[in-house]
Design a protein around this motif. Structure first.
Motif: not given
Length: 217
Positions: A160-169, A11-26, A7-9
């Motif tokens: 949460y299912i974190v796709n570390i190949t495609r870089h999405l959550i 999704f910097p600054g992101l914490t895995l907690q809801p609401p995820l949509f409002y915590s990340w710009p994309t 996540l640091h690399e």
């Protein structure tokens, strides 16, 4: 790979907690259940199954490397709970042996002292029995045989299912909706177009501003 380092690399600054949509710009936010329907109505169950499965298949390939993260939160004095998420929904017992655990004391900010028990497992997307897992998440707020926390209503769970190949959550937060965020907009652009009718209307304007911004220039 450690979930914190990943996540640091990416999704910097992101914490895995809801609401995820409002915590990340994309990100995208989809409506899952039929509004106003009884939870166990046949049409509602079919829609939940179709949408959760289709969205998962759109952003995961079987060989993608993923981290399956389960946050279980409750009062500070609660012991690490047994959820059976990994025993029930991870196919290979050798893969399950890689399960990691940590206790996080400050993830939830409430008046009561709370603690988050985090279980994480790196595996392949194909190792996850994702269809029954996603439906179990949809049933979590109801008295249903597949409810992950059974009769324990004093604690909560987020998966949460974190796709570390495609870089999405991928975060199906309950039967109402699903958030999918990505490190880069282009990763989710095809899904934005293909699943546009499922986008939650309340957030559609915000989503359109992100994904249509460069296309209309």
């Amino acid at each position: 790979m450690n979930i914190h380092n990943y996540l640091h690399e990416h999704f910097p600054g992101l914490t895995l907690q809801p609401p995820l949509f409002y915590s990340w710009p994309t990100g995208l936010r989809f409506e899952i259940a039929k509004p106003g329907s009884e939870h166990l109505d046949t049409d509602n169950l079919e829609q939940m199954g179709e949408r959760t499965t289709s969205l998962f298949k759109a952003v995961f390939e079987k060989d993608d490397n993923v981290i399956l993260v389960t946050n279980v939160f409750g009062l500070n004095d609660s012991p690490p709970p047994k959820t059976n998420v990994f025993l029930k929904y991870i196919k290979d017992k050798d893969v399950r042996m890689k399960l990691q655990y940590e206790r996080i004391d400050d993830l939830i900010e409430e008046e009561d002292e709370t603690v988050t028990h985090r279980f994480s497992l790196q595996c392949k997307a194909g190792d996850i029995r994702y269809q029954p897992l996603l439906m179990a998440i949809c049933h979590e707020d109801f008295k249903h045989p597949t409810r992950i926390l059974k009769n324990r209503w004093n604690i909560g769970i987020d998966i949460y299912i974190v796709n570390i190949t495609r870089h999405l959550i991928y975060h199906l937060y309950d039967d109402r909706g699903c958030d999918i965020i990505s490190a880069e907009k282009d990763i989710l652009l095809p899904l934005y177009h293909s699943a546009s009718p499922w986008i939650l209307e309340y957030d559609r304007e915000q989503i359109d501003e992100v994904f249509l911004k460069e296309e209309t220039v």
